[in-house]
Design a protein around this motif. Structure first.
Motif, PDB file in Angstrom:
ATOM      1  N   ASN A  15       0.801  -1.217   0.000  1.00  0.00           N
ATOM      2  CA  ASN A  15       0.000   0.000   0.000  1.00  0.00           C
ATOM      3  C   ASN A  15       0.840   1.275   0.000  1.00  0.00           C
ATOM      4  N   SER A 176      -2.281  -0.006   7.842  1.00  0.00           N
ATOM      5  CA  SER A 176      -2.611  -0.358   6.458  1.00  0.00           C
ATOM      6  C   SER A 176      -1.422  -0.118   5.533  1.00  0.00           C
ATOM      7  N   ASP A 192      -1.344 -12.656   9.013  1.00  0.00           N
ATOM      8  CA  ASP A 192      -2.241 -12.129   7.996  1.00  0.00           C
ATOM      9  C   ASP A 192      -1.688 -10.799   7.497  1.00  0.00           C
ATOM     10  N   SER A 194      -3.002  -9.430   4.463  1.00  0.00           N
ATOM     11  CA  SER A 194      -3.920  -9.056   3.390  1.00  0.00           C
ATOM     12  C   SER A 194      -4.317  -7.584   3.423  1.00  0.00           C
ATOM     13  N   HIS A 195      -4.247  -6.962   4.607  1.00  0.00           N
ATOM     14  CA  HIS A 195      -4.605  -5.552   4.728  1.00  0.00           C
ATOM     15  C   HIS A 195      -3.490  -4.623   4.241  1.00  0.00           C
TER      16      HIS A 195
END
Length: 363
Positions: A15, A176, A192, A194-195
């Protein structure tokens, strides 16, 4: 038409890179965005967590118009060598400006430091001391940014900075926008992610650097010290230290920790080990011709139009492997073989075949 360049590794694409792309387009008001990207090995001296083709695909799907490869001999160097190759690549690709991340986000300050660094070694020891102390207070992206600015001094490319949203080695995965370091650590610890990255479902441990240690250990314990001393970056007798530690330690982390010191940083050691795996010699690097080609990894329709215009200007575009100049091509092929080392037979063959494929095209 305005062309903007960015220097990337996308290890992995996350991101923060999306933010970089958005801000680069906003600041530069460019028509075309070109990313020069490290290949299968990255500047910190590690195998990339995903191969260059997968990272290229995600870059094109998320706002980049052309991805070109930073040749291996530049990708695996310290900041100045890395920056020199990256800026030269973007210059050949016809960019008007570049946008890079910076902790200070103070382009004037960075340019002042870059100009001082560009001067011949001064006899003013107080100035030299202040310059050294300044570097001690700067963070990773600012130091790399200074190297970009040094490389830009004889070009017409305009530099811009954007404020980096986190620290390069920040391991906080909760945000994020997490660092690539945090995301890789998350992958290796089965967290995890994925964010934080659109590549979450594509990332695995098959290129963990630890998997390469049997190869490193074998090379260090079977090759002669005199030959090892010919490997690029294998300087000041470090090969003797490596041989000794390779016999003593059974894991890569323990080996690297035992070799790390004020004299030899972790990144320097890791880059040297990569050059050992690829059997890249000092003579090869010294004999390379000036960088005058652009290897294209991928492009979209807008990028296709720009590449056509570059060809009309007689820029040497390598759109397939055989078009890379031979000396560079030989090194890149060995790098591909080394990168594929941990894979099983079929997947290794697939990885090697990718090296010969044409650029990725996304309409």
């Amino acid at each position: 038409m305005k062309i903007c360049g960015i220097v990337t590794e996308y290890n992995p694409f996350h991101n923060g890179h999306l933010y970089h792309i958005k801000k680069a387009k906003e600041i530069s008001e460019c028509d075309i965005l070109i990313a020069v990207m490290s290949g299968n090995f990255v500047q910190r001296g590690e195998p990339a967590i995903a191969d260059k083709w997968l990272r290229t695909k995600y870059a094109l799907e998320n706002g980049v118009d052309i991805v070109i490869e930073l040749p291996y001999p530049f990708a695996l160097q310290s900041a100045d060598g890395f920056a020199k190759g990256a800026i030269r690549s973007l210059q050949l690709a016809g960019v008007d400006c570049i946008v890079f991340g910076s902790e200070t986000n103070d382009i004037t300050k960075l340019q002042t430091i870059a100009k001082e660094a560009f001067q011949p070694k001064t006899k003013d020891f107080s100035m030299a001391k202040n310059f050294s102390m300044t570097f001690d207070t700067l963070s990773s992206n600012d130091i790399l940014g200074i190297s970009y600015l040094k490389a830009l001094q004889n070009t017409n490319i305009i530099p811009y900075t954007i404020k980096r949203t986190n620290q390069y080695h920040d391991t906080d995965l909760a945000q994020s926008i997490a660092s690539a370091t945090a995301i890789r650590k998350g992958v290796f610890n089965n967290k995890d992610i994925s964010h934080a990255t659109v590549m979450a479902n594509e990332l695995n441990k098959q290129h963990a650097f630890s998997l390469y240690y049997p190869l490193i250990q074998t090379l260090l314990t079977t090759l002669s010290p005199s030959y090892l001393s010919t490997i690029f970056l294998m300087d000041e007798g470090i090969e003797n230290l490596f041989i000794k530690k390779a016999v003593q330690y059974d894991t890569l982390d323990d080996f690297i920790d035992s070799c790390t010191s004020k004299k030899y940083t972790k990144s320097r050691i890791q880059r040297t080990l990569i050059h050992l795996m690829t059997q890249t010699t000092k003579m090869e690097i010294d004999n390379l011709s000036n960088l005058n080609h652009v290897r294209v990894l991928g492009f979209n329709e807008k990028g296709k139009t720009h590449l056509s215009s570059l060809r009309k200007k007689d820029v040497q575009i390598a759109s397939c492997f055989k078009q890379i100049p031979q000396a560079f091509r030989q090194i890149e092929l060995r790098a591909c073989h080394a990168y594929a080392y941990p894979l099983n037979g079929l997947n290794r063959k697939k990885e090697l075949s990718k090296e010969m494929q044409p650029p990725i095209y996304i309409p």
